[in-house]
Design an enzyme around this catalytic site. Structure first.
Site, PDB file in Angstrom:
ATOM      1  N   TYR A  23      51.518  39.049  32.231  1.00 39.54           N
ATOM      2  CA  TYR A  23      50.318  38.753  33.034  1.00 39.54           C
ATOM      3  C   TYR A  23      50.524  39.241  34.466  1.00 39.54           C
ATOM      4  CZ  TYR A  23      46.544  36.067  35.231  1.00 39.54           C
ATOM      5  OH  TYR A  23      45.425  35.689  35.946  1.00 39.54           O
ATOM      6  N   SER A  67      44.826  37.660  41.410  1.00 37.66           N
ATOM      7  CA  SER A  67      45.435  36.326  41.245  1.00 37.66           C
ATOM      8  C   SER A  67      46.638  36.331  42.167  1.00 37.66           C
ATOM      9  CB  SER A  67      45.912  36.161  39.798  1.00 37.66           C
ATOM     10  OG  SER A  67      46.845  35.121  39.669  1.00 37.66           O
TER      11      SER A  67
HETATM   12  N1  LIG Z   1      42.160  30.360  35.606  1.00 40.99           N
HETATM   13  C1  LIG Z   1      43.091  30.599  36.505  1.00 40.99           C
HETATM   14  O1  LIG Z   1      43.949  29.740  36.824  1.00 40.99           O
HETATM   15  C2  LIG Z   1      43.106  31.932  37.240  1.00 40.99           C
HETATM   16  C3  LIG Z   1      43.838  32.032  38.431  1.00 40.99           C
HETATM   17  C4  LIG Z   1      43.853  33.240  39.123  1.00 40.99           C
HETATM   18  C5  LIG Z   1      43.147  34.326  38.625  1.00 40.99           C
HETATM   19  N2  LIG Z   1      42.450  34.201  37.442  1.00 40.99           N
HETATM   20  C6  LIG Z   1      41.720  35.394  36.991  1.00 40.99           C
HETATM   21  O2  LIG Z   1      40.329  35.098  37.099  1.00 40.99           O
HETATM   22  C7  LIG Z   1      39.594  35.893  36.160  1.00 40.99           C
HETATM   23  C8  LIG Z   1      38.626  35.000  35.399  1.00 40.99           C
HETATM   24  O3  LIG Z   1      39.376  34.088  34.619  1.00 40.99           O
HETATM   25  P1  LIG Z   1      38.877  32.615  34.271  1.00 40.99           P
HETATM   26  O4  LIG Z   1      39.930  31.684  34.709  1.00 40.99           O
HETATM   27  O5  LIG Z   1      37.503  32.431  34.741  1.00 40.99           O
HETATM   28  O6  LIG Z   1      38.969  32.674  32.664  1.00 40.99           O
HETATM   29  P2  LIG Z   1      37.874  32.614  31.522  1.00 40.99           P
HETATM   30  O7  LIG Z   1      36.973  31.441  31.706  1.00 40.99           O
HETATM   31  O8  LIG Z   1      38.633  32.715  30.248  1.00 40.99           O
HETATM   32  O9  LIG Z   1      36.982  33.908  31.797  1.00 40.99           O
HETATM   33  C9  LIG Z   1      37.349  35.201  31.420  1.00 40.99           C
HETATM   34  C10 LIG Z   1      36.114  35.868  30.834  1.00 40.99           C
HETATM   35  O10 LIG Z   1      36.446  37.216  30.519  1.00 40.99           O
HETATM   36  C11 LIG Z   1      35.776  37.557  29.316  1.00 40.99           C
HETATM   37  N3  LIG Z   1      36.551  38.623  28.666  1.00 40.99           N
HETATM   38  C12 LIG Z   1      37.809  38.543  28.169  1.00 40.99           C
HETATM   39  N4  LIG Z   1      38.161  39.705  27.627  1.00 40.99           N
HETATM   40  C13 LIG Z   1      37.104  40.550  27.777  1.00 40.99           C
HETATM   41  C14 LIG Z   1      36.851  41.894  27.409  1.00 40.99           C
HETATM   42  N5  LIG Z   1      37.770  42.623  26.734  1.00 40.99           N
HETATM   43  N6  LIG Z   1      35.660  42.443  27.713  1.00 40.99           N
HETATM   44  C15 LIG Z   1      34.718  41.716  28.387  1.00 40.99           C
HETATM   45  N7  LIG Z   1      34.890  40.443  28.759  1.00 40.99           N
HETATM   46  C16 LIG Z   1      36.074  39.861  28.446  1.00 40.99           C
HETATM   47  C17 LIG Z   1      35.735  36.276  28.482  1.00 40.99           C
HETATM   48  O11 LIG Z   1      34.593  36.198  27.650  1.00 40.99           O
HETATM   49  P3  LIG Z   1      34.536  36.806  26.165  1.00 40.99           P
HETATM   50  O12 LIG Z   1      35.793  36.335  25.490  1.00 40.99           O
HETATM   51  O13 LIG Z   1      33.293  36.241  25.608  1.00 40.99           O
HETATM   52  O14 LIG Z   1      34.474  38.271  26.333  1.00 40.99           O
HETATM   53  C18 LIG Z   1      35.628  35.201  29.556  1.00 40.99           C
HETATM   54  O15 LIG Z   1      34.300  34.771  29.742  1.00 40.99           O
HETATM   55  C19 LIG Z   1      40.644  36.575  35.276  1.00 40.99           C
HETATM   56  O16 LIG Z   1      40.821  37.898  35.722  1.00 40.99           O
HETATM   57  C20 LIG Z   1      41.908  35.768  35.519  1.00 40.99           C
HETATM   58  O17 LIG Z   1      43.069  36.542  35.345  1.00 40.99           O
HETATM   59  C21 LIG Z   1      42.388  33.036  36.750  1.00 40.99           C
END
Ligand SMILES: NC(=O)c1ccc[n+]([C@@H]2O[C@H](COP(=O)([O-])OP(=O)(O)OC[C@H]3O[C@@H](n4cnc5c(N)ncnc54)[C@H](OP(=O)(O)O)[C@@H]3O)[C@@H](O)[C@H]2O)c1
Length: 223
Positions: free
Chosen positions: A149, A136
């Site tokens: 974070y 990120s």
């Molecule tokens: N959204 C943003 O603005 C943003 C920006 C920059 C970077 N990111 C990064 O992008 C990545 C994806 O995030 P996203 O935005 O797509 O969020 P998201 O939709 O909440 O996806 C995260 C996924 O990780 C899974 N997860 C969480 N804890 C877990 C665990 N202990 N074991 C296995 N799976 C797990 C969750 O599913 P379950 O709960 O079903 O396991 C969920 O499907 C993350 O690393 C986040 O930090 C996000």
């Protein structure tokens, strides 16, 4: 055709990467904690006559990660690309953060990425495969009310950069991906962002990552 394992493939960026890579003809191994979410993504992929396999696993639990590797080996599945995407956040002034949330963020984002990478390294070495760590812009600069974070994402950046050194000569490479905000369920439990619907879509970010990915060490998307 490559076999690509994506953690956190049940929603957000992980699910969009899964759909786009599947459309290119790759076999997706979708990993996450919630079976229903994984099943829904796999149904979508299989409706397009593409390949998807799901495994339930909490990446913060090293026993579950070992069990995942064992199940893959038992099913004669080997991966070419490991995408460490699963991640969670906790936001607000440091004094207000719950100790349990601090543990969860470090356990998932940092230890989860480390456990998964460690467990799949022997397979990746055999296949001369790759690791892609979804970080990120929080891994590039400090941000207000994002202490824990940001700390977790700096840790994954340090982990990735150290892998570059450690994996020299093994045939395995590692890519760090840095991007800004996306409209995903990541924000649904938090009011840190006033209106997450104004952020870019995860589908666009996934497309950009795949387009930019030439196997280089770092990918920067609008950062
Ligand atoms: N959204 C943003 O603005 C943003 C920006 C920059 C970077 N990111 C990064 O992008 C990545 C994806 O995030 P996203 O935005 O797509 O969020 P998201 O939709 O909440 O996806 C995260 C996924 O990780 C899974 N997860 C969480 N804890 C877990 C665990 N202990 N074991 C296995 N799976 C797990 C969750 O599913 P379950 O709960 O079903 O396991 C969920 O499907 C993350 O690393 C986040 O930090 C996000």
């Amino acid at each position: 055709m490559k076999t690509i394992l994506i953690t956190g493939a049940g929603s957000g960026l992980g699910s969009e990467l899964a759909k786009h890579w599947a459309n290119e003809g790759h076999h997706i191994i979708a990993v996450g904690r919630t079976k229903k979410k994984l099943e829904s993504i796999c149904r979508h992929i299989e409706q397009e006559n593409k390949m998807c396999t799901i495994f339930q696993c909490d990446i913060s639990n090293p026993e579950e990660v070992s069990c995942l590797v064992k199940k893959m080996v038992d099913n004669r599945l080997e991966i070419d690309l490991l995408v460490n995407n699963a991640g969670i956040g906790t936001f607000g002034p440091l004094e207000s953060l719950m100790i349990s949330d601090i543990h969860d963020v470090i356990d998932t984002n940092v230890k989860g990425t480390i456990f998964t990478t460690q467990a799949f390294l022997p397979m990746l070495k055999e296949k001369k495969g790759r690791i892609m760590n979804i970080i990120s812009t929080a891994g590039l600069k400090g941000k207000n009310h994002e202490t824990v974070y940001v700390a977790s994402k700096y840790a994954v950046r340090g982990f990735t950069e150290s892998l570059w050194k450690e994996l020299e000569g093994t045939g395995v490479s590692a890519t760090a991906v840095y991007m800004g905000g996306m409209n995903t369920p990541f924000w649904s439990e938090s009011d840190h962002i006033a209106d997450s619907t104004r952020l870019k879509s995860a589908s666009d970010k996934a497309k950009q990552i795949i387009e930019e990915d030439m196997g280089q060490k770092e990918i920067f998307i609008d950062s």
